[in-house]
Design an enzyme around this catalytic site. Structure first.
Site, PDB file in Angstrom:
ATOM      1  CG  HIS A 487      -1.928  -1.086   1.254  1.00  0.00           C
ATOM      2  ND1 HIS A 487      -2.579  -1.475   2.405  1.00  0.00           N
ATOM      3  CD2 HIS A 487      -2.410  -1.882   0.278  1.00  0.00           C
ATOM      4  CE1 HIS A 487      -3.410  -2.468   2.135  1.00  0.00           C
ATOM      5  NE2 HIS A 487      -3.331  -2.743   0.849  1.00  0.00           N
TER       6      HIS A 487
HETATM    7  C1  LIG Z   1      -0.112  -7.377  -4.898  1.00  0.00           C
HETATM    8  C2  LIG Z   1      -1.004  -6.254  -4.429  1.00  0.00           C
HETATM    9  C3  LIG Z   1      -2.093  -6.551  -3.615  1.00  0.00           C
HETATM   10  C4  LIG Z   1      -2.924  -5.518  -3.177  1.00  0.00           C
HETATM   11  N1  LIG Z   1      -4.057  -5.835  -2.504  1.00  0.00           N
HETATM   12  C5  LIG Z   1      -4.969  -4.874  -2.248  1.00  0.00           C
HETATM   13  C6  LIG Z   1      -6.248  -5.207  -1.742  1.00  0.00           C
HETATM   14  O1  LIG Z   1      -6.591  -6.366  -1.542  1.00  0.00           O
HETATM   15  N2  LIG Z   1      -7.119  -4.188  -1.506  1.00  0.00           N
HETATM   16  C7  LIG Z   1      -6.781  -2.890  -1.719  1.00  0.00           C
HETATM   17  O2  LIG Z   1      -7.604  -2.019  -1.447  1.00  0.00           O
HETATM   18  N3  LIG Z   1      -5.575  -2.557  -2.203  1.00  0.00           N
HETATM   19  C8  LIG Z   1      -4.685  -3.511  -2.519  1.00  0.00           C
HETATM   20  N4  LIG Z   1      -3.492  -3.188  -3.083  1.00  0.00           N
HETATM   21  C9  LIG Z   1      -3.170  -1.758  -3.272  1.00  0.00           C
HETATM   22  C10 LIG Z   1      -4.007  -1.065  -4.334  1.00  0.00           C
HETATM   23  O3  LIG Z   1      -4.315  -1.954  -5.382  1.00  0.00           O
HETATM   24  C11 LIG Z   1      -3.244   0.169  -4.834  1.00  0.00           C
HETATM   25  O4  LIG Z   1      -3.011   1.046  -3.758  1.00  0.00           O
HETATM   26  C12 LIG Z   1      -3.982   0.940  -5.899  1.00  0.00           C
HETATM   27  O5  LIG Z   1      -4.360   0.095  -6.946  1.00  0.00           O
HETATM   28  C13 LIG Z   1      -3.087   2.063  -6.417  1.00  0.00           C
HETATM   29  O6  LIG Z   1      -3.721   2.743  -7.463  1.00  0.00           O
HETATM   30  P1  LIG Z   1      -2.948   3.844  -8.294  1.00  0.00           P
HETATM   31  O7  LIG Z   1      -3.884   4.356  -9.312  1.00  0.00           O
HETATM   32  O8  LIG Z   1      -2.300   4.792  -7.370  1.00  0.00           O
HETATM   33  O9  LIG Z   1      -1.733   3.080  -8.994  1.00  0.00           O
HETATM   34  P2  LIG Z   1      -1.689   1.756  -9.889  1.00  0.00           P
HETATM   35  O10 LIG Z   1      -2.947   0.996  -9.789  1.00  0.00           O
HETATM   36  O11 LIG Z   1      -0.411   1.099  -9.529  1.00  0.00           O
HETATM   37  O12 LIG Z   1      -1.600   2.301 -11.379  1.00  0.00           O
HETATM   38  C14 LIG Z   1      -0.456   2.842 -11.962  1.00  0.00           C
HETATM   39  C15 LIG Z   1      -0.473   2.463 -13.437  1.00  0.00           C
HETATM   40  O13 LIG Z   1       0.439   3.293 -14.121  1.00  0.00           O
HETATM   41  C16 LIG Z   1       1.204   2.492 -15.002  1.00  0.00           C
HETATM   42  N5  LIG Z   1       2.479   3.177 -15.196  1.00  0.00           N
HETATM   43  C17 LIG Z   1       3.435   3.416 -14.278  1.00  0.00           C
HETATM   44  N6  LIG Z   1       4.462   4.076 -14.826  1.00  0.00           N
HETATM   45  C18 LIG Z   1       4.149   4.263 -16.134  1.00  0.00           C
HETATM   46  C19 LIG Z   1       4.819   4.878 -17.213  1.00  0.00           C
HETATM   47  N7  LIG Z   1       6.028   5.430 -17.072  1.00  0.00           N
HETATM   48  N8  LIG Z   1       4.191   4.901 -18.413  1.00  0.00           N
HETATM   49  C20 LIG Z   1       2.967   4.350 -18.578  1.00  0.00           C
HETATM   50  N9  LIG Z   1       2.296   3.738 -17.575  1.00  0.00           N
HETATM   51  C21 LIG Z   1       2.876   3.703 -16.367  1.00  0.00           C
HETATM   52  C22 LIG Z   1       1.346   1.181 -14.266  1.00  0.00           C
HETATM   53  O14 LIG Z   1       1.743   0.142 -15.131  1.00  0.00           O
HETATM   54  C23 LIG Z   1      -0.040   1.026 -13.687  1.00  0.00           C
HETATM   55  O15 LIG Z   1      -0.914   0.421 -14.606  1.00  0.00           O
HETATM   56  C24 LIG Z   1      -2.630  -4.171  -3.528  1.00  0.00           C
HETATM   57  C25 LIG Z   1      -1.543  -3.881  -4.344  1.00  0.00           C
HETATM   58  C26 LIG Z   1      -0.740  -4.914  -4.801  1.00  0.00           C
HETATM   59  C27 LIG Z   1       0.429  -4.592  -5.692  1.00  0.00           C
END
Ligand SMILES: Cc1cc2nc3c(=O)[nH]c(=O)nc-3n(C[C@H](O)[C@H](O)[C@H](O)COP(=O)(O)OP(=O)(O)OC[C@H]3O[C@@H](n4cnc5c(N)ncnc54)[C@H](O)[C@@H]3O)c2cc1C
Length: 553
Positions: A487
């Site tokens: 997280h």
């Molecule tokens: C293994 C795992 C289990 C988890 N379990 C849970 C759970 O059960 N419940 C829960 O609530 N949360 C869980 N989480 C946490 C939660 O999923 C994340 O906090 C949340 O999805 C983050 O969202 P975000 O939009 O900030 O980033 P992300 O969802 O990480 O999205 C970022 C996106 O940007 C893309 N990206 C990054 N850099 C670039 C670039 N330079 N060019 C183009 N694209 C790029 C990535 O590939 C990704 O698709 C878990 C996370 C993981 C990894």
């Protein structure tokens, strides 16, 4: 592959929990054009992302960024430099996470608002949480905290062990709570992002694919954003790399960075936005001197295993057959330690049937030495093993006082950033986890759980000399085995404009740069009291609205 034109009104960099929502919502207006760039492949090329029980097997694959954090001085003593999974696929981490769904505590958001993030109180955010949700939990439908009309199906189903877990909480004097009502101290069912036919409800499936039917949204996968191009402090375009080489697209209105808590600071720093001194070391000209990458926060987690009476029916066969994910109960409580300066809970305990696959092949548990391998014959997937274990308890530190940092390793956009979460640097973090372990043991000793004859197995330290339940021993256990529960947040912190720790303002605009926002978990001022997917999706909804409002001004 999608055809990309030379310019777009909005370019969203990253298709994760927040970015996918932003792109889908912005493209609802057919007068504007939106390009969504994603570094990883489409989820459709990875059907296992749709099967909940496959979640752990998605780690250390081509749809994972395969990051490791730096060696930890105060923790991870039994573990190798920690593997830090991050989704690299359409839908981001919503496509590879463990699907637990909680909005966290109302206190989290109210404290953001009180600190100067106008518009981010629980009351103001609840409509965005509701907008996301299609609630299929019979006990919750009809409540003012739930909606049935949104894209994201949420489902829960109980079993005798998780019901007993919740009864145990009531026996210990806690309320039974709806963990999505904002008032979460207590014990409750744990809804999951799983739909009625047993498939994961990722942002890819629920937001991005339906929106791709619109002609004004272009989604390009396998495209790594290398830089946001800025001239005279104004965004002019976005550079990205595909298999065919380096590309550039012009931005007419705004670029939205949604790369998540590791990659958003990386993209900003590669674009010249970050701590001046650090950028100078790396050889990047500083356009805006901001504390990007600072304030990294993450939830640290201790897993304990509880075996139950031989012959207890725990239905793991059913879970394995249907491919669903057997997490069903959750507790939030306050340790009462005086260092904690919030009314929010500081420990979460997730009740999980069987044992999460955590061996050397599938997950973050990579032991430095076989002597730390706590249980022999470690076959994670076998039914027999799941029965033997009964259930696992995930004891999670919700408000760590140890703060870390994300930095660039070099000016090469493909070089993995340096991630140092600085785990267990602050003594409170150890104390709170010790309280969490002791509390979890009390739960298993209640009358409500007596018929299962629970046996609590805390990890062992090889050659440990202390009494198993002494503070000294538990501290060593934590420093050896506690690990990330995935997280990370807060590396592009939102704060009032005059606040020196701010990277973005409460409209999520990067300070001092025109036409640039960050919308994802990196903007959270602090990590909230629970799992971060629902909050990140909410940030996507709110961020899209802020952009729409900005257009009308
Ligand atoms: C293994 C795992 C289990 C988890 N379990 C849970 C759970 O059960 N419940 C829960 O609530 N949360 C869980 N989480 C946490 C939660 O999923 C994340 O906090 C949340 O999805 C983050 O969202 P975000 O939009 O900030 O980033 P992300 O969802 O990480 O999205 C970022 C996106 O940007 C893309 N990206 C990054 N850099 C670039 C670039 N330079 N060019 C183009 N694209 C790029 C990535 O590939 C990704 O698709 C878990 C996370 C993981 C990894």
């Amino acid at each position: 592959m999608a055809t990309v034109t030379s310019s777009y009104d909005y370019v969203v960099c990253g298709s994760g929990s927040a970015g996918g929502v932003v792109a889908a919502r912005l493209s609802e207006d057919d007068n504007i054009s939106v390009l969504l760039l994603e570094a990883g492949p489409s989820d459709l090329d990875w059907p296992s992302t749709h099967i909940p029980a496959k979640a752990a097997s998605l780690q250390r694959t081509d749809i994972d960024w395969n990051y490791k954090c730096e060696p930890q001085v105060n923790g991870y003593k039994a573990l190798e430099a920690c593997f830090w999974p991050r989704g690299k696929v359409l839908g981001g981490c919503s496509s590879n996470n463990f699907m637990c769904f909680t909005r966290c505590s109302s206190v989290d958001y109210d404290s953001w608002a009180q600190a100067g993030c106008t518009g981010w109180s629980w009351k103001e955010l609840l409509p965005y949480f509701l907008k996301t949700e299609n609630c299929k939990c019979p006990k919750l439908v009809g409540s003012k905290f739930h909606n049935t009309g949104g894209p994201l199906t949420i489902k829960h189903r109980g079993n005798q062990l998780s019901d007993a877990f919740i009864d145990a909480g009531v026996e210990l004097g806690f309320k039974q709570v709806d963990v999505n009502s904002g008032d979460i101290i207590g014990f409750g069912d744990f809804p999951m992002t799983i739909d009625e036919d047993g498939k994961r409800t990722s942002v890819a499936r629920t937001y991005i694919h339906p929106a791709m039917e619109r002609s004004n949204l272009t989604v390009l996968c396998n495209a790594v954003v290398t830089k946001v191009n800025i001239e005279d402090k104004k965004v002019v375009g976005v550079s990205f790399r595909t298999k065919e080489g380096d590309k550039f697209v012009k931005v007419n209105k705004e670029a939205i960075v949604s790369g998540g808590a590791v990659n958003s600071p990386q993209i900003l720093m590669l674009s010249g936005i970050g701590p001046k001194e650090h950028l100078r070391e790396i050889g990047i000209d500083c356009i805006a001197d901001l504390p990007v990458g600072k304030n990294l926060q993450d939830h640290l987690n201790m897993i304990v295993k509880v075996s139950v009476k031989e012959g207890t029916e725990i239905h793991t066969d059913e879970y394995c057959a249907t491919g669903t994910n057997p997490k069903e109960g959750v507790a939030f409580f306050k340790t009462g330690l005086e260092e904690l300066k919030t009314e929010a809970p500081d420990i979460q305990i997730v009740h999980l049937l069987g044992e999460i696959p955590s061996g050397p092949v599938t997950s973050a548990h990579v032991y430095k030495d076989p002597k730390f391998f706590p249980l022999e014959n470690y076959d994670n997937t076998s039914e027999e093993r799941m029965r033997k274990i009964g259930f696992s308890l995930f004891i999670c530190l919700l408000h760590p006082k140890s703060i870390g940092e994300v930095k660039l390793r070099s000016n090469d956009p493909l070089d993995p950033p340096i991630i140092n979460p600085n785990y267990l640097d602050d003594p409170y973090d150890v104390k709170a986890l010790i309280e969490g372990i002791r509390f979890a043991k009390r739960v298993t000793e209640t009358k409500a759980m007596a018929s299962f004859e629970c046996k609590f197995h805390c990890m062992k330290i090889p050659d440990g000399t202390h009494d198993e339940w002494s503070g000294e021993h538990l501290e060593q256990v934590i420093r050896h085995y506690a690990r990330t529960v995935y997280h990370p947040t807060s590396t592009c912190k939102m704060a009032a404009t005059e606040d020196k720790t701010a990277v973005v303002d409460p409209q999520l605009r990067v300070l001092g740069i025109q036409g640039l926002r960050v919308v994802d978990a990196s903007i959270m001022p602090n990590v909230p009291s629970g799992n971060t997917n629902a909050p990140a999706i909410m940030i996507g909804e709110k961020g899209a609205d802020l952009i729409k409002i900005g257009r009308q001004e």
